[in-house]
Write a protein that holds these residues in place. Structure first.
Motif, PDB file in Angstrom:
ATOM      1  N   UNK A 168      34.104 -40.670 -24.514  1.00 25.98           N
ATOM      2  CA  UNK A 168      33.239 -40.058 -25.245  1.00 25.98           C
ATOM      3  C   UNK A 168      32.105 -41.264 -25.281  1.00 25.98           C
ATOM      4  N   UNK A 169      32.540 -42.531 -25.580  1.00 23.33           N
ATOM      5  CA  UNK A 169      31.505 -43.655 -25.554  1.00 23.33           C
ATOM      6  C   UNK A 169      30.882 -43.903 -24.178  1.00 23.33           C
ATOM      7  N   UNK A 170      31.869 -43.690 -23.113  1.00 20.44           N
ATOM      8  CA  UNK A 170      31.183 -44.046 -21.657  1.00 20.44           C
ATOM      9  C   UNK A 170      30.285 -42.898 -21.335  1.00 20.44           C
ATOM     10  N   UNK A 171      30.668 -41.708 -21.995  1.00 19.23           N
ATOM     11  CA  UNK A 171      29.789 -40.576 -21.600  1.00 19.23           C
ATOM     12  C   UNK A 171      28.419 -40.963 -21.934  1.00 19.23           C
ATOM     13  N   UNK A 172      28.139 -41.322 -23.099  1.00 17.47           N
ATOM     14  CA  UNK A 172      26.634 -41.922 -23.654  1.00 17.47           C
ATOM     15  C   UNK A 172      26.110 -42.444 -22.441  1.00 17.47           C
ATOM     16  N   UNK A 173      26.855 -43.290 -21.595  1.00 19.87           N
ATOM     17  CA  UNK A 173      26.260 -44.138 -20.700  1.00 19.87           C
ATOM     18  C   UNK A 173      25.919 -43.670 -19.340  1.00 19.87           C
ATOM     19  N   UNK A 174      27.196 -42.802 -19.112  1.00 21.95           N
ATOM     20  CA  UNK A 174      27.293 -42.335 -17.486  1.00 21.95           C
ATOM     21  C   UNK A 174      28.426 -41.387 -17.419  1.00 21.95           C
ATOM     22  N   UNK A 175      27.870 -40.094 -17.776  1.00 25.37           N
ATOM     23  CA  UNK A 175      28.787 -38.954 -17.581  1.00 25.37           C
ATOM     24  C   UNK A 175      29.387 -38.695 -16.111  1.00 25.37           C
ATOM     25  N   UNK A 176      28.617 -39.188 -15.079  1.00 24.66           N
ATOM     26  CA  UNK A 176      29.182 -39.050 -13.727  1.00 24.66           C
ATOM     27  C   UNK A 176      30.392 -40.056 -13.663  1.00 24.66           C
ATOM     28  N   UNK A 177      30.374 -41.307 -14.178  1.00 23.01           N
ATOM     29  CA  UNK A 177      31.440 -42.142 -14.256  1.00 23.01           C
ATOM     30  C   UNK A 177      32.776 -41.583 -14.649  1.00 23.01           C
ATOM     31  N   UNK A 178      32.494 -40.631 -15.751  1.00 29.78           N
ATOM     32  CA  UNK A 178      33.602 -39.963 -16.351  1.00 29.78           C
ATOM     33  C   UNK A 178      34.523 -39.086 -15.588  1.00 29.78           C
ATOM     34  N   UNK A 179      33.751 -38.441 -14.554  1.00 31.36           N
ATOM     35  CA  UNK A 179      34.330 -37.393 -13.751  1.00 31.36           C
ATOM     36  C   UNK A 179      34.601 -38.368 -12.650  1.00 31.36           C
ATOM     37  N   UNK A 180      34.075 -39.387 -12.393  1.00 34.87           N
ATOM     38  CA  UNK A 180      34.661 -40.323 -11.116  1.00 34.87           C
ATOM     39  C   UNK A 180      36.029 -40.844 -11.491  1.00 34.87           C
ATOM     40  N   UNK A 181      36.278 -41.166 -12.942  1.00 38.43           N
ATOM     41  CA  UNK A 181      37.620 -41.612 -13.337  1.00 38.43           C
ATOM     42  C   UNK A 181      38.507 -40.324 -13.044  1.00 38.43           C
ATOM     43  N   UNK A 182      38.132 -39.211 -13.473  1.00 34.57           N
ATOM     44  CA  UNK A 182      39.216 -38.059 -13.257  1.00 34.57           C
ATOM     45  C   UNK A 182      39.357 -37.881 -11.844  1.00 34.57           C
ATOM     46  N   UNK A 183      38.628 -37.887 -11.037  1.00 32.10           N
ATOM     47  CA  UNK A 183      38.895 -37.864  -9.632  1.00 32.10           C
ATOM     48  C   UNK A 183      39.830 -38.786  -9.035  1.00 32.10           C
ATOM     49  N   UNK A 184      39.554 -39.957  -9.530  1.00 33.57           N
ATOM     50  CA  UNK A 184      40.661 -41.252  -9.245  1.00 33.57           C
ATOM     51  C   UNK A 184      41.923 -40.803  -9.683  1.00 33.57           C
ATOM     52  N   UNK A 185      42.028 -40.247 -10.978  1.00 31.04           N
ATOM     53  CA  UNK A 185      43.310 -39.915 -11.491  1.00 31.04           C
ATOM     54  C   UNK A 185      43.986 -38.779 -10.655  1.00 31.04           C
ATOM     55  N   UNK A 186      43.351 -37.774 -10.215  1.00 33.98           N
ATOM     56  CA  UNK A 186      43.646 -36.525  -9.176  1.00 33.98           C
ATOM     57  C   UNK A 186      44.247 -37.293  -8.051  1.00 33.98           C
ATOM     58  N   UNK A 187      43.567 -38.164  -7.510  1.00 29.04           N
ATOM     59  CA  UNK A 187      44.135 -38.963  -6.201  1.00 29.04           C
ATOM     60  C   UNK A 187      45.447 -39.750  -6.388  1.00 29.04           C
ATOM     61  N   UNK A 188      45.526 -40.291  -7.687  1.00 29.67           N
ATOM     62  CA  UNK A 188      46.910 -40.969  -7.845  1.00 29.67           C
ATOM     63  C   UNK A 188      47.974 -39.816  -7.831  1.00 29.67           C
ATOM     64  N   UNK A 189      47.727 -38.815  -8.693  1.00 28.64           N
ATOM     65  CA  UNK A 189      48.491 -37.544  -8.675  1.00 28.64           C
ATOM     66  C   UNK A 189      49.051 -37.083  -7.340  1.00 28.64           C
ATOM     67  N   UNK A 190      48.036 -37.048  -6.380  1.00 25.01           N
ATOM     68  CA  UNK A 190      48.110 -36.539  -4.997  1.00 25.01           C
ATOM     69  C   UNK A 190      49.186 -37.471  -4.334  1.00 25.01           C
ATOM     70  N   UNK A 191      49.184 -38.942  -4.680  1.00 27.51           N
ATOM     71  CA  UNK A 191      50.005 -39.765  -3.734  1.00 27.51           C
ATOM     72  C   UNK A 191      51.350 -39.517  -4.283  1.00 27.51           C
ATOM     73  N   UNK A 192      51.576 -39.415  -5.849  1.00 25.64           N
ATOM     74  CA  UNK A 192      52.907 -39.145  -6.221  1.00 25.64           C
ATOM     75  C   UNK A 192      53.518 -37.870  -5.791  1.00 25.64           C
ATOM     76  N   UNK A 193      52.868 -36.749  -5.769  1.00 25.22           N
ATOM     77  CA  UNK A 193      53.170 -35.437  -5.207  1.00 25.22           C
ATOM     78  C   UNK A 193      53.857 -35.484  -3.871  1.00 25.22           C
ATOM     79  N   UNK A 194      53.125 -36.483  -3.051  1.00 26.46           N
ATOM     80  CA  UNK A 194      53.737 -36.512  -1.644  1.00 26.46           C
ATOM     81  C   UNK A 194      55.206 -36.891  -1.676  1.00 26.46           C
ATOM     82  N   UNK A 195      55.773 -37.498  -2.951  1.00 26.01           N
ATOM     83  CA  UNK A 195      57.084 -37.981  -3.188  1.00 26.01           C
ATOM     84  C   UNK A 195      58.033 -36.911  -3.325  1.00 26.01           C
ATOM     85  N   UNK A 196      57.733 -35.690  -3.848  1.00 30.36           N
ATOM     86  CA  UNK A 196      58.437 -34.521  -4.069  1.00 30.36           C
ATOM     87  C   UNK A 196      59.288 -33.985  -2.797  1.00 30.36           C
TER      88      UNK A 196
END
Length: 409
Positions: A360-388
């Motif tokens: 919420x504090x980061x949002x005040x500075x850069x909303x795009x950065x908030x969604x960029x972090x979400x994309x990075x987390x999704x890519x980490x999940x993708x890497x782990x899903x390959x291990x299933x």
């Protein structure tokens, strides 16, 4: 209250069987919770003058009970799992009903905490009962139909809001009272009308942490972090950046519901056909692209039509999360389902407690950065899903594990 063993439940009338109870509660929960969500951003902005930091704080507070979902294990020493789920559902409805009575920052935080206790404890127990009561070979399809049922119930509520909000001059108080009260009524009916269902595998009444479940725990942690960014900021973006009003936000939710009713059962069939691994890979890759596009909306000024379309796609991809449930069902000791559901909910909410307020504090500075972090987390999940593995089972929990008999536990 009468007790019926699960294997004998087929002798009951269809409406009193375990699956019927799961469907009825699947209808009841979103009546309160989805209405609260649909009105929330407009309510807090118009009534309490929230900004990005305030909405982040609210959602951090809302997630605290999820972090302590492991407390369900202690409560199960005192109360049956089925009863705990229905009492929690009633608490969710009651707290939702009186939300508009507390139109200040601290009042909203307090009533949100109470509704969140009901929601998170209900969801913990509900996920456990679903995996205990539904056979493994039917689970993906049945979970898809349960998701569709919840969407159908919410669809009726949202249609009424869209059609009647301006025409009848509805107030936040009237809508919250009606929907929260209906959820309470359904929960009380379920407490009185259904017997207690006994499963053939009594659940352990202690915290269970198993090394062989590590991939499931990791995926739950990342799912919680990623989900928070969507829940908190995707809808907030539509109101703050594009000026959506209550009926417009609800109309967007309405589109989501119709799409979910159509596609959730199909996604359940897709998980059954293609397996959990492929379903989760598809989900996480899609979510990464969606979150990158959200960031582009702020960086490059892409318009409201694209934002709305991405919101719907985002919501649909989350429906594939049922594959994570069925993955665990396949690798779990049947006696671990209830305690592990509680542990998994806590793990899922570790990031949820601090992430919304910080972002919420980061949002005040850069909303795009908030969604960029979400994309990075999704890519980490993708890497782990390959291990299933293609066919997960005890002893074959990940592609790194040897296919051996499950250890004695």
């Amino acid at each position: 209250m009468k007790t019926v063993h699960l294997e004998d439940a087929g002798a009951l009338p269809p409406w009193r069987r375990p699956i019927a109870l799961l469907f009825l509660t699947a209808l009841a929960m979103p009546i309160a919770f989805s209405t609260w969500s649909a009105l929330l951003n407009n309510f807090v902005i118009e009534v309490a003058d929230f900004d990005g930091a305030d909405i982040g704080l609210l959602h951090s507070v809302r997630e605290i009970p999820g972090f302590f979902a492991v407390g369900v294990i202690a409560l199960l020493l005192l109360i049956r799992e089925q009863v705990l789920g229905l009492v929690s559902l009633a608490l969710l409805g009651a707290a939702t009903a009186v939300t508009a009575w507390f139109p200040s920052l601290y009042g909203i935080l307090t009533i949100t905490m109470l509704s969140s206790i009901g929601f998170h404890y209900y969801e913990t127990v509900n996920q456990s009962l679903q995996l205990q009561w539904i056979e493994k070979n039917r689970a993906p399809q049945m979970l898809g139909w349960l998701a569709a049922a919840g969407s159908a119930a919410t669809l009726v509520i949202y249609v009424l809001i869209v059609l009647l909000w301006d025409r009848l001059g509805l107030s936040y108080n009237a809508v919250y009272l009606a929907t929260g009260g209906l959820t309470v009524a359904i929960a009380l009916f379920c407490l009185l009308a259904y017997p207690q269902f006994e499963t053939p595998n009594p659940q352990r009444r202690r915290i269970v942490l198993r090394k062989r479940y590590w991939l499931y725990y990791a995926l739950q942690f990342l799912a919680g972090a990623r989900r928070q960014i969507f829940v908190v900021f995707a809808g907030f973006m539509m109101v703050e950046r594009f000026g959506f009003e209550v009926h417009e936000v609800t109309a967007l939710f309405l589109i989501n519901l119709v799409a979910n009713m159509i596609f959730a059962p199909l996604m359940g069939r897709a998980v059954y056909r293609f397996g959990e691994r492929n379903a989760l890979i598809f989900e996480y890759a899609g979510l990464a692209l969606v979150f990158f596009a959200y960031g582009g909306i702020y960086m490059f000024g892409w318009g409201v039509v694209l934002a709305s379309a991405l919101y719907v796609v985002d919501h649909l991809l989350f429906a594939l999360a049922l594959a994570l449930k069925t993955y665990f069902q396949k690798i779990a000791d049947p006696k671990d389902i209830a305690p592990t559901a509680a542990v998994a909910f806590t793990i899922n909410h570790i990031a949820a407690v601090f992430l919304p307020v910080l972002l919420g504090l980061l949002w005040l500075v850069s909303p795009a950065a908030v969604f960029g972090l979400a994309a990075a987390i999704a890519l980490c999940s993708l890497g782990l899903a390959l291990l299933i593995p293609r066919h997960p089972a005890p002893g074959n929990e990940t592609r790194l594990a040897a296919i051996t008999p499950a250890p004695a536990e």
